[in-house]
Design an enzyme around this catalytic site. Structure first.
Site: not given
Length: 369
Positions: A176, A173, A178
């Site tokens: 966004h 991930h 992070y």
């Protein structure tokens, strides 16, 4: 199946050792139904139900890697610990029993975590430079190189465990706002060391470390986005050249595919260019790697911060998506909210049963339907 959708989406696709039955992917969406970070039978049923109904690849909700500052919700699943990994193994077995493929999304939230949050409240909030997404300095603890190395190893160990218990690949991930994204973004990465001189280095080092721990054909996907959780206008790259400078080292480190997260799949990423490609189309053009597109597929209301607080979205045609598929702008399509509302979305679309599709509403997020 002879529908236009089937012609585009029912084609198999090979991603490393993963033989995907079609081009439909379930997008990762945080659900927080795993007490103690352990996914239970309800989680297994939730994912396998979608695999049984035409979703070729499942990418799980974000799962916390083994670092105390990785997460901020006790009931979000973790990807470390004997009970947690045993739970995930049962999920894998359930999905495979229905003929689907599945990858966990490995996650560290970074500076978005407020200090004192569970599951490890004593852990500090950390980021590349201690700078919040809104630019506030001193919002957390800047990571030392020793801690950076520790986090890289935690991602690699999680990937190795994913392969051990039978997953078909992993997704990192990096979107966004992070942790991986915080290193990629100039607002949150003000480091003066090698991880600041090359904002792509952290992501590339994670990919390289993962590649050393898993089989050569075990698929490694990196999800990234231009937009951030609190800033829809943010850009990692203001033009294709800047974006290429970030993506190329990651591609060269050994990533097998990119999952390019846009909020609206139909919007061109760089409107001033003749090539009216979305962010996934540009990613494929710049890197030559397979790419997953995503962003409000099948719905008439785009993703926003009100999405999980009661927003309703009706069913919308995917004709524009199919046009882009037919031009080979990207290889796979991830479906989010539409698949929350309707586990049979893939099967219905492939069979031309769009009239039977279920709109998205807040009811879809209140249970593991």
């Amino acid at each position: 199946m002879s529908t236009r959708a089937a012609a585009a989406l029912a084609r198999p696709f090979t991603l490393g050792s993963a033989e995907l039955p079609n081009r439909i992917v379930m997008a990762p969406m945080t659900r927080a139904f795993s007490p103690g970070g352990v996914p239970g039978e309800d989680v297994a049923g939730y994912y396998s139900r979608r695999a049984a109904a035409g979703t070729g690849l499942i990418i799980t909700e974000g799962t916390y890697i083994d670092h105390p500052s990785a997460g901020d919700v006790e009931s979000v699943p973790r990807f470390h610990g004997e009970q947690q990994l045993a739970g995930w193994q049962r999920v894998v077995e359930a999905v495979h029993a229905e003929g689907g493929k599945i990858m966990p999304q490995l996650w560290h939230v970074g500076i978005q975590r407020a200090a004192g949050k569970p599951p490890f409240p004593e852990a500090p909030s950390v980021g590349p430079s201690g700078i919040a997404l809104d630019g506030t300095e001193g919002a957390g603890t800047p990571l030392s190189v020793v801690e950076v190395d520790r986090i890289i190893e935690a991602f690699a160990e999680a990937a190795a465990q994913a392969e051990r218990i039978g997953f078909d690949g992993i997704e990192l991930h990096g979107a966004h706002g992070y942790l991986i994204d915080q290193f990629l973004w100039e607002r949150t990465n003000r480091r003066s060391d090698e991880y600041g001189n090359s904002r792509a280095k952290f992501a590339a080092d994670i990919v390289a470390a993962v590649r050393e721990r898993v089989a050569a054909d075990f698929p490694v996907v990196l999800r990234y986005s231009q937009w951030k959780a609190d800033n829809y206008d943010a850009k990692l790259g203001a033009d294709p050249e800047e974006l290429s400078a970030l993506l190329t080292p990651i591609a060269e480190a050994g990533v097998d595919a990119f999952h390019a997260s846009g909020r609206r799949y139909w919007e061109p990423e760089f409107p001033e260019h003749d090539a009216q490609l979305n962010v996934a189309g540009w990613t494929k053009k710049l890197t030559g790697k397979p790419v997953i597109t995503v962003g409000s597929v099948g719905l008439d209301k785009v993703f926003g911060m009100d999405t999980f607080s009661g927003a309703v979205a009706g069913v919308e045609s995917i004709e524009r998506l199919l046009e882009r598929f037919e031009r080979d702008e990207f290889d796979l399509v991830a479906v989010g909210r539409a698949l929350l509302a309707d586990p049979e979305w893939g099967q219905k679309v492939l069979e031309g049963r769009e009239r039977e599709l279920i709109p998205f509403s807040k009811d879809a997020i209140q249970t593991l339907h």
